[in-house]
Design a protein around this motif. Structure first.
Motif, PDB file in Angstrom:
ATOM      1  N   MET A   1      58.634  40.669 -30.092  1.00  0.00           N
ATOM      2  CA  MET A   1      59.266  40.936 -28.797  1.00  0.00           C
ATOM      3  C   MET A   1      60.573  40.177 -28.622  1.00  0.00           C
ATOM      4  N   GLU A   2      60.817  39.160 -29.452  1.00  0.00           N
ATOM      5  CA  GLU A   2      62.104  38.475 -29.394  1.00  0.00           C
ATOM      6  C   GLU A   2      63.235  39.447 -29.728  1.00  0.00           C
ATOM      7  N   VAL A   3      62.986  40.350 -30.681  1.00  0.00           N
ATOM      8  CA  VAL A   3      63.993  41.351 -31.047  1.00  0.00           C
ATOM      9  C   VAL A   3      64.167  42.364 -29.923  1.00  0.00           C
ATOM     10  N   VAL A   4      63.046  42.852 -29.392  1.00  0.00           N
ATOM     11  CA  VAL A   4      63.101  43.833 -28.302  1.00  0.00           C
ATOM     12  C   VAL A   4      63.798  43.233 -27.084  1.00  0.00           C
ATOM     13  N   ASP A   5      63.480  41.997 -26.766  1.00  0.00           N
ATOM     14  CA  ASP A   5      64.122  41.329 -25.625  1.00  0.00           C
ATOM     15  C   ASP A   5      65.630  41.189 -25.838  1.00  0.00           C
TER      16      ASP A   5
ATOM     17  N   PHE B   1      59.266  54.421 -25.919  1.00  0.00           N
ATOM     18  CA  PHE B   1      59.917  53.263 -25.293  1.00  0.00           C
ATOM     19  C   PHE B   1      59.007  52.051 -25.400  1.00  0.00           C
ATOM     20  N   PHE B   2      59.631  50.882 -25.422  1.00  0.00           N
ATOM     21  CA  PHE B   2      58.896  49.621 -25.397  1.00  0.00           C
ATOM     22  C   PHE B   2      58.906  49.085 -23.974  1.00  0.00           C
ATOM     23  N   ASN B   3      57.752  48.666 -23.510  1.00  0.00           N
ATOM     24  CA  ASN B   3      57.653  48.015 -22.208  1.00  0.00           C
ATOM     25  C   ASN B   3      58.071  46.553 -22.358  1.00  0.00           C
ATOM     26  N   VAL B   4      59.164  46.186 -21.696  1.00  0.00           N
ATOM     27  CA  VAL B   4      59.680  44.821 -21.766  1.00  0.00           C
ATOM     28  C   VAL B   4      58.981  43.936 -20.739  1.00  0.00           C
ATOM     29  N   ALA B   5      58.416  44.543 -19.711  1.00  0.00           N
ATOM     30  CA  ALA B   5      57.683  43.819 -18.674  1.00  0.00           C
ATOM     31  C   ALA B   5      56.326  44.494 -18.483  1.00  0.00           C
ATOM     32  N   ASP B   6      55.494  43.905 -17.641  1.00  0.00           N
ATOM     33  CA  ASP B   6      54.214  44.528 -17.303  1.00  0.00           C
ATOM     34  C   ASP B   6      54.478  45.652 -16.305  1.00  0.00           C
ATOM     35  N   ASN B   7      54.527  46.886 -16.804  1.00  0.00           N
ATOM     36  CA  ASN B   7      54.889  48.041 -15.992  1.00  0.00           C
ATOM     37  C   ASN B   7      53.700  48.910 -15.614  1.00  0.00           C
ATOM     38  N   GLY B   8      52.497  48.389 -15.783  1.00  0.00           N
ATOM     39  CA  GLY B   8      51.310  49.185 -15.533  1.00  0.00           C
ATOM     40  C   GLY B   8      51.194  49.704 -14.110  1.00  0.00           C
ATOM     41  N   ALA B   9      51.524  48.861 -13.127  1.00  0.00           N
ATOM     42  CA  ALA B   9      51.380  49.277 -11.736  1.00  0.00           C
ATOM     43  C   ALA B   9      52.198  50.522 -11.437  1.00  0.00           C
ATOM     44  N   ASN B  10      53.333  50.681 -12.115  1.00  0.00           N
ATOM     45  CA  ASN B  10      54.179  51.857 -11.910  1.00  0.00           C
ATOM     46  C   ASN B  10      53.833  52.981 -12.882  1.00  0.00           C
ATOM     47  N   LEU B  11      53.889  52.694 -14.180  1.00  0.00           N
ATOM     48  CA  LEU B  11      53.821  53.756 -15.177  1.00  0.00           C
ATOM     49  C   LEU B  11      52.423  54.284 -15.432  1.00  0.00           C
ATOM     50  N   ASP B  12      51.397  53.496 -15.143  1.00  0.00           N
ATOM     51  CA  ASP B  12      50.036  53.998 -15.322  1.00  0.00           C
ATOM     52  C   ASP B  12      49.681  55.040 -14.272  1.00  0.00           C
TER      53      ASP B  12
ATOM     54  N   VAL C   1      68.829  53.398 -30.413  1.00  0.00           N
ATOM     55  CA  VAL C   1      68.286  52.969 -29.126  1.00  0.00           C
ATOM     56  C   VAL C   1      69.308  53.407 -28.084  1.00  0.00           C
ATOM     57  N   HIS C   2      69.048  54.547 -27.455  1.00  0.00           N
ATOM     58  CA  HIS C   2      70.067  55.153 -26.595  1.00  0.00           C
ATOM     59  C   HIS C   2      69.932  54.772 -25.127  1.00  0.00           C
ATOM     60  N   ARG C   3      68.856  54.073 -24.769  1.00  0.00           N
ATOM     61  CA  ARG C   3      68.665  53.721 -23.366  1.00  0.00           C
ATOM     62  C   ARG C   3      67.930  52.395 -23.236  1.00  0.00           C
ATOM     63  N   SER C   4      68.389  51.610 -22.295  1.00  0.00           N
ATOM     64  CA  SER C   4      67.741  50.347 -21.980  1.00  0.00           C
ATOM     65  C   SER C   4      67.868  50.105 -20.485  1.00  0.00           C
ATOM     66  N   VAL C   5      66.804  49.619 -19.883  1.00  0.00           N
ATOM     67  CA  VAL C   5      66.815  49.241 -18.469  1.00  0.00           C
ATOM     68  C   VAL C   5      66.352  47.794 -18.406  1.00  0.00           C
ATOM     69  N   LYS C   6      67.221  46.931 -17.916  1.00  0.00           N
ATOM     70  CA  LYS C   6      66.950  45.491 -17.950  1.00  0.00           C
ATOM     71  C   LYS C   6      65.596  45.154 -17.338  1.00  0.00           C
ATOM     72  N   ASN C   7      64.840  44.360 -18.090  1.00  0.00           N
ATOM     73  CA  ASN C   7      63.525  43.869 -17.656  1.00  0.00           C
ATOM     74  C   ASN C   7      62.557  45.012 -17.341  1.00  0.00           C
ATOM     75  N   PHE C   8      62.750  46.151 -18.012  1.00  0.00           N
ATOM     76  CA  PHE C   8      61.860  47.294 -17.788  1.00  0.00           C
ATOM     77  C   PHE C   8      61.473  47.945 -19.115  1.00  0.00           C
ATOM     78  N   ILE C   9      62.432  48.683 -19.742  1.00  0.00           N
ATOM     79  CA  ILE C   9      62.090  49.385 -20.980  1.00  0.00           C
ATOM     80  C   ILE C   9      63.283  49.409 -21.948  1.00  0.00           C
ATOM     81  N   VAL C  10      62.970  49.668 -23.222  1.00  0.00           N
ATOM     82  CA  VAL C  10      63.944  49.956 -24.269  1.00  0.00           C
ATOM     83  C   VAL C  10      63.502  51.255 -24.921  1.00  0.00           C
ATOM     84  N   GLN C  11      64.385  52.262 -24.965  1.00  0.00           N
ATOM     85  CA  GLN C  11      63.980  53.604 -25.352  1.00  0.00           C
ATOM     86  C   GLN C  11      64.779  54.135 -26.528  1.00  0.00           C
TER      87      GLN C  11
END
Length: 253
Positions: free
Chosen positions: A157-161, A129-140, A67-77
């Motif tokens: 999602m407890e693990v992803v969080d 990437f896993f969506n950690v939040a509801d990112n539809g408004a942006n990423l869709d 897991v080389h990238r993470s953005v808090k409250n956004f995604i895990v990649q």
């Protein structure tokens, strides 16, 4: 701080192509060094993307994937790099031909989606990437939408969080690792498997493609006459986060 050297996979493309996808998996198990969780794939709705994902699974490309990238409250990649424990090296995994974009569902919390190059909707290969939040408004609505092709089930999602809340480190010797979550703070001896978040394996545990997951809502993409479907500073920022074209920054240690 001492850093790892990047090495490249010695696998031949021809040998990978020989391992064609034969399973129509619905549920896969992510085994990680921070806990395990299951993902229900959208076989019927995003078939090209699921087949592409299974192909990488069957070749073993996701064994000890970092897991080389993470953005808090956004995604895990992850998905693009694996860790060779024996050689203490990072492997830049070989990529298959890019897969066609299939943006059917919204990028809501809990979905797994394909990462891709900016301004190139059909450029997804091995990174997800896993969506950690509801990112539809942006990423869709960017780059003709990001393809959500599965969803974390149960308490996964407890693990992803937990991964998403780890401290982040910028490693200058590894250009793709600008926002990397580490389980423990690195020391002068370098970074190894004790520090990285590793996807130890991804395996098929239910090959019944008719198993229906709790499907997310349809994509929230707004109709547009422009092929890119996006513009402006916000778009540049988000595409920079999710694109595979990465940049170099200073080290946080």
């Amino acid at each position: 701080m001492k850093f790892l050297n990047i090495s490249f996979s010695s696998l031949l493309l021809s040998s990978l192509l020989a391992l064609s996808s034969s399973a129509n998996a619905t549920v896969v198990l992510f085994k990680t060094n921070m806990g395990d969780f299951e993902v229900n794939l959208f076989d019927q709705e995003t078939p090209e993307t699921v087949d592409n994902f299974l192909r990488y699974i069957e070749t073993g490309a996701y064994k000890n994937s970092i897991v080389h990238r993470s953005v808090k409250n956004f995604i895990v990649q992850g998905g693009g790099f694996s860790y060779n424990i024996d050689n203490n090296n990072i492997v830049d995994e070989m990529k298959f031909t890019a897969v066609m974009n299939e943006p059917k569902f919204s990028n809501v919390r809990g979905t797994i989606a394909m990462a891709k190059l900016g301004n190139n909707p059909d450029s997804a290969t091995n990174q997800w990437f896993f969506n950690v939040a509801d990112n539809g408004a942006n990423l869709d609505n960017q780059n003709e939408g990001f393809t959500a092709f599965g969803r974390v089930t149960g308490d996964g999602m407890e693990v992803v969080d937990a991964i998403n809340q780890l401290d982040l480190y910028n490693i200058t010797d590894l250009p793709a690792f600008t926002d990397t979550p580490l389980r423990t703070e690195p020391s002068g001896d370098g970074i190894n498997e004790q520090h990285f978040v590793l996807i130890e394996s991804i395996t098929v545990i239910d090959a019944n493609e008719d198993t229906q997951p709790n499907l997310p809502p349809k994509s929230t993409a707004e109709p547009t006459s422009e092929s890119g479907g996006s513009s402006g500073g916000t778009v540049f920022w988000l595409l920079s986060i999710l694109s595979l074209g990465l940049f170099r920054r200073s080290v946080k240690s």
